[in-house]
Scaffold this active site. Structure first.
Site, PDB file in Angstrom:
ATOM      1  N   GLN A  42      39.665  32.421  10.172  1.00 28.36           N
ATOM      2  CA  GLN A  42      40.637  32.865  11.170  1.00 28.36           C
ATOM      3  C   GLN A  42      40.570  31.893  12.346  1.00 28.36           C
ATOM      4  O   GLN A  42      39.474  31.622  12.861  1.00 28.36           O
ATOM      5  CB  GLN A  42      40.281  34.287  11.636  1.00 28.36           C
ATOM      6  CG  GLN A  42      40.504  35.341  10.588  1.00 28.36           C
ATOM      7  CD  GLN A  42      41.987  35.640  10.424  1.00 28.36           C
ATOM      8  OE1 GLN A  42      42.592  36.343  11.211  1.00 28.36           O
ATOM      9  NE2 GLN A  42      42.586  35.066   9.385  1.00 28.36           N
TER      10      GLN A  42
ATOM     11  N   GLU B 113      37.024  47.237   7.907  1.00 23.27           N
ATOM     12  CA  GLU B 113      37.607  45.892   7.813  1.00 23.27           C
ATOM     13  C   GLU B 113      36.916  45.087   6.706  1.00 23.27           C
ATOM     14  O   GLU B 113      35.809  45.392   6.294  1.00 23.27           O
ATOM     15  CB  GLU B 113      37.451  45.161   9.157  1.00 23.27           C
ATOM     16  CG  GLU B 113      38.173  45.832  10.310  1.00 23.27           C
ATOM     17  CD  GLU B 113      38.196  44.973  11.574  1.00 23.27           C
ATOM     18  OE1 GLU B 113      39.299  44.727  12.085  1.00 23.27           O
ATOM     19  OE2 GLU B 113      37.124  44.563  12.052  1.00 23.27           O
TER      20      GLU B 113
ATOM     21  N   ASP C  63      36.646  35.379  11.520  1.00 23.00           N
ATOM     22  CA  ASP C  63      36.190  35.654  10.141  1.00 23.00           C
ATOM     23  C   ASP C  63      36.283  34.479   9.155  1.00 23.00           C
ATOM     24  O   ASP C  63      37.292  33.778   9.122  1.00 23.00           O
ATOM     25  CB  ASP C  63      37.058  36.740   9.480  1.00 23.00           C
ATOM     26  CG  ASP C  63      37.260  37.952  10.332  1.00 23.00           C
ATOM     27  OD1 ASP C  63      36.719  38.021  11.434  1.00 23.00           O
ATOM     28  OD2 ASP C  63      38.005  38.840   9.863  1.00 23.00           O
TER      29      ASP C  63
ATOM     30  N   ARG D  69      44.619  45.916   6.032  1.00 23.47           N
ATOM     31  CA  ARG D  69      44.399  44.461   6.068  1.00 23.47           C
ATOM     32  C   ARG D  69      43.163  43.992   5.299  1.00 23.47           C
ATOM     33  O   ARG D  69      42.360  44.768   4.861  1.00 23.47           O
ATOM     34  CB  ARG D  69      44.291  43.999   7.523  1.00 23.47           C
ATOM     35  CG  ARG D  69      43.195  44.657   8.331  1.00 23.47           C
ATOM     36  CD  ARG D  69      43.180  44.074   9.759  1.00 23.47           C
ATOM     37  NE  ARG D  69      42.219  44.754  10.590  1.00 23.47           N
ATOM     38  CZ  ARG D  69      42.475  45.850  11.324  1.00 23.47           C
ATOM     39  NH1 ARG D  69      43.670  46.396  11.312  1.00 23.47           N
ATOM     40  NH2 ARG D  69      41.531  46.409  12.052  1.00 23.47           N
ATOM     41  N   ASP D  70      43.087  42.661   5.190  1.00 30.82           N
ATOM     42  CA  ASP D  70      41.931  41.942   4.645  1.00 30.82           C
ATOM     43  C   ASP D  70      41.776  42.115   3.131  1.00 30.82           C
ATOM     44  O   ASP D  70      40.736  42.565   2.636  1.00 30.82           O
ATOM     45  CB  ASP D  70      40.626  42.348   5.371  1.00 30.82           C
ATOM     46  CG  ASP D  70      40.766  42.330   6.893  1.00 30.82           C
ATOM     47  OD1 ASP D  70      41.638  41.589   7.387  1.00 30.82           O
ATOM     48  OD2 ASP D  70      40.027  43.057   7.586  1.00 30.82           O
TER      49      ASP D  70
ATOM     50  N   TRP E 288      32.794  40.632  18.201  1.00 32.22           N
ATOM     51  CA  TRP E 288      33.886  40.918  19.125  1.00 32.22           C
ATOM     52  C   TRP E 288      33.331  41.380  20.472  1.00 32.22           C
ATOM     53  O   TRP E 288      32.391  42.169  20.507  1.00 32.22           O
ATOM     54  CB  TRP E 288      34.806  42.014  18.567  1.00 32.22           C
ATOM     55  CG  TRP E 288      35.562  41.560  17.357  1.00 32.22           C
ATOM     56  CD1 TRP E 288      35.353  41.960  16.057  1.00 32.22           C
ATOM     57  CD2 TRP E 288      36.630  40.617  17.315  1.00 32.22           C
ATOM     58  NE1 TRP E 288      36.229  41.327  15.224  1.00 32.22           N
ATOM     59  CE2 TRP E 288      37.027  40.496  15.960  1.00 32.22           C
ATOM     60  CE3 TRP E 288      37.298  39.853  18.285  1.00 32.22           C
ATOM     61  CZ2 TRP E 288      38.062  39.646  15.553  1.00 32.22           C
ATOM     62  CZ3 TRP E 288      38.320  39.005  17.873  1.00 32.22           C
ATOM     63  CH2 TRP E 288      38.689  38.918  16.529  1.00 32.22           C
TER      64      TRP E 288
ATOM     65  N   PHE F 136      46.305  37.132   8.988  1.00 30.35           N
ATOM     66  CA  PHE F 136      44.982  37.738   9.134  1.00 30.35           C
ATOM     67  C   PHE F 136      44.126  37.468   7.898  1.00 30.35           C
ATOM     68  O   PHE F 136      44.567  36.838   6.945  1.00 30.35           O
ATOM     69  CB  PHE F 136      45.129  39.243   9.394  1.00 30.35           C
ATOM     70  CG  PHE F 136      45.337  39.598  10.855  1.00 30.35           C
ATOM     71  CD1 PHE F 136      45.758  38.651  11.782  1.00 30.35           C
ATOM     72  CD2 PHE F 136      45.096  40.901  11.305  1.00 30.35           C
ATOM     73  CE1 PHE F 136      45.924  38.982  13.129  1.00 30.35           C
ATOM     74  CE2 PHE F 136      45.268  41.241  12.644  1.00 30.35           C
ATOM     75  CZ  PHE F 136      45.685  40.291  13.564  1.00 30.35           C
ATOM     76  N   SER F 137      42.934  38.038   7.921  1.00 27.47           N
ATOM     77  CA  SER F 137      41.929  37.709   6.906  1.00 27.47           C
ATOM     78  C   SER F 137      42.358  38.032   5.485  1.00 27.47           C
ATOM     79  O   SER F 137      43.210  38.895   5.256  1.00 27.47           O
ATOM     80  CB  SER F 137      40.632  38.449   7.218  1.00 27.47           C
ATOM     81  OG  SER F 137      40.021  37.831   8.319  1.00 27.47           O
TER      82      SER F 137
HETATM   83  C1  FRU Z   1      37.757  41.255  11.538  1.00 30.09           C
HETATM   84  C2  FRU Z   1      39.252  41.238  11.823  1.00 30.09           C
HETATM   85  C3  FRU Z   1      40.043  41.507  10.548  1.00 30.09           C
HETATM   86  C4  FRU Z   1      41.351  40.845  10.832  1.00 30.09           C
HETATM   87  C5  FRU Z   1      40.941  39.632  11.628  1.00 30.09           C
HETATM   88  C6  FRU Z   1      41.931  39.212  12.676  1.00 30.09           C
HETATM   89  O1  FRU Z   1      36.998  40.569  12.474  1.00 30.09           O
HETATM   90  O2  FRU Z   1      39.568  42.167  12.828  1.00 30.09           O
HETATM   91  O3  FRU Z   1      40.172  42.865  10.216  1.00 30.09           O
HETATM   92  O4  FRU Z   1      42.046  40.503   9.672  1.00 30.09           O
HETATM   93  O5  FRU Z   1      39.703  39.960  12.239  1.00 30.09           O
HETATM   94  O6  FRU Z   1      41.600  37.979  13.231  1.00 30.09           O
END
Ligand code: FRU
Length: 490
Positions: free
Chosen positions: A56, A218, A40, A163-164, A301, A99-100
């Site tokens: 990331q 996300e 990301d 997250r994020d 992914w 993480f993000s």
């Molecule tokens: C999205 C994600 C986020 C997470 C990150 C981990 O692609 O799954 O939710 O923070 O990647 O690398």
């Protein structure tokens, strides 16, 4: 300042891998890591005259692993340079990953807000996630703050997905949206507010799936565009339906109206932002010119990623400007500055009718292509453009005039059985295709960004040319032009 050992080690690792990279699929004008894995885009921000993009990053391997934040910066959004890795995991609140997240300029202090990932049991994938902060006054060296984690737990009714964080300021108040899931696995976005970026108060749920939009949302982003409020999310777990939702996960948005006082968001339906194979976890920034600019991760992914054999993996899309188009749909177009990549120009056709095809013999891998077809009184069944590789290799972009559908077929250039993506595109008398081709990617902007399709492709270096075509009838080609593009990394 104390030199951070974890960052130093990561930096050494990444410098070492750059010596063993096979360049065959390395991109010429896209953001990538120097080597090894990236996913990301994070922390998009303009700070002290430069654009910053973080990502990331796993500096130790070509596969995903303990997440760091890689870093590039640019004065013009076109030419990028690497900065040292900004964040490394390993503190008690981000033990297994940074993480993000996002970035803001807080009165001259560049502040990164990110998720700390902590495994309870890695084999069983049980974990907890926290929100944290790191600051910098030069935009290069970051220090995690003593108050971390600034948010230690999600709300009571929440699952462990938390997250994020995306932070912005509105009326002198900081706001943060976070991706989340309820205890019964319903994707949602929750909202916090703060005066100082350290103490956060939970406001409530901003938006939640109606049961059809997945178990986890996300990478949320929430911003004004025109008169509307856009909620951008990357949901996991939406079932595919006809032409829609055919990737493992997808990035999309709602258009709506938001009332800050009541935290009420009235929104329309969820729409995918891009219709190719590889566009995910997109994030935006608003720059000093007032433009809303988006960048996505140009992979998905679990898809095939042959560059892993070459010592690197993952890339980001070119920056795109978002605008609110007709019918309240969001359009995406390359930022204006992208024309700075242009080198030699070739005009292939101008106001000329074709009834089969026209081949431009061009074997460069870095190209911008523009084609415009007049569809008024056009009798052809379909028109389009093919990127011809050698032997059987090709990518085919087809507009099916009667069905009003646009398709991108990469099955003969790296995508195999799941190679075709299709999306509706209204026939309003003409078709314009603007295409950005790089050594292992294609980004298509149709009808001024009404629809975009982004996919990774993995062709041989050798290419035959670009073919403009019409099937079963004639079409007037108003324009068929292309430019060789510069390689910013050379
Ligand atoms: C999205 C994600 C986020 C997470 C990150 C981990 O692609 O799954 O939710 O923070 O990647 O690398």
């Amino acid at each position: 300042m104390v030199i951070d050992q974890k960052l130093q080690k990561a930096e050494e690792a990444i410098k070492k891998t750059t010596q063993n990279i096979n360049p065959r699929y390395r991109l010429g004008y896209h953001i990538m890591g120097e080597g090894n894995w990236i996913n990301d885009p994070n922390g998009l921000v303009q700070y002290k005259g430069e654009y910053h993009v973080f990502y990331q990053h796993h500096p130790y391997d070509e596969n995903w692993g303990p997440m760091h934040w890689g870093h590039v910066k640019s004065k013009d959004l076109v030419n990028w340079e690497y900065a040292p890795i900004a964040l490394a995991p390993g503190d008690e609140y981000d033990r297994d990953g940074c993480f993000s997240g996002s970035a803001v300029n807080n009165n001259g202090e560049l502040t990164l807000i990110y998720t700390g990932h902590n495994y309870i049991n890695q084999e069983e994938d049980t974990f907890y996630q926290t929100q944290n902060i790191a600051v910098s006054t030069d935009g290069v060296v970051f220090e995690k703050v003593g108050q971390n984690p600034v948010i230690a737990h999600p709300p009571e009714d929440s699952a462990h997905h938390f997250r994020d964080p995306k932070v912005w300021k509105h009326n002198n108040q900081w706001y943060m949206v976070v991706g989340n899931s309820t205890k019964d696995q319903t994707g949602r976005v929750i909202l916090y507010k703060s005066q100082d970026l350290r103490k956060w108060e939970y406001v409530g749920v901003l938006a939640q799936s109606d049961g059809t939009l997945g178990y986890m949302w996300e990478c949320p982003d929430f911003f004004e565009l025109g008169e509307k409020h856009i909620l951008l999310i990357s949901p996991q777990g939406i079932e595919s339906k006809g032409d829609d939702y055919n990737n493992l996960f997808q990035t999309g948005y709602f258009v709506g109206e938001y009332d800050y006082e009541k935290n009420e968001y009235e929104k329309g339906e969820f729409l995918e932002l891009d219709h190719g194979h590889d566009f995910y976890a997109a994030q935006t920034l608003v720059d000093e010119k007032g433009r809303r600019i988006v960048i996505g991760w140009m992979d998905m992914w679990e898809s095939e990623m042959p560059t892993k054999q070459d010592g690197w993996c993952g890339a980001l899309t070119i920056p795109r400007e978002l605008t609110l188009g007709k019918n309240n749909a969001v359009s995406m177009n390359p930022i204006d500055e992208i024309v700075e990549l242009r080198e030699a120009k070739s005009v292939e056709l101008e106001n000329k009718s074709i009834s089969d095809y026209h081949l431009a013999k061009e074997n460069s891998s870095l190209l911008e292509i523009k084609a415009e077809f007049d569809l008024t009184d056009c009798k052809a069944e379909s028109v389009g453009l093919t990127i011809k590789g050698v032997e059987e290799e090709e990518v085919v972009i087809t507009y099916h005039i009667r069905d009003e559908k646009l398709s991108l077929d990469c099955s003969k250039m790296g995508k195999k059985e799941d190679g075709v993506r299709t999306t509706e595109l209204v026939n309003d008398g003409k078709l314009t295709l603007r295409i950005f081709l790089d050594r292992s990617s294609i980004e298509l902007f149709a009808n001024d960004g009404m629809k975009t399709m982004t996919s990774r492709i993995y062709p041989n270096e050798e290419r035959l040319g670009l073919m403009c075509f019409a099937n079963k009838g004639e079409v007037n080609v108003k324009e068929f032009t292309y430019w060789k593009l510069k390689d910013i990394w050379k």
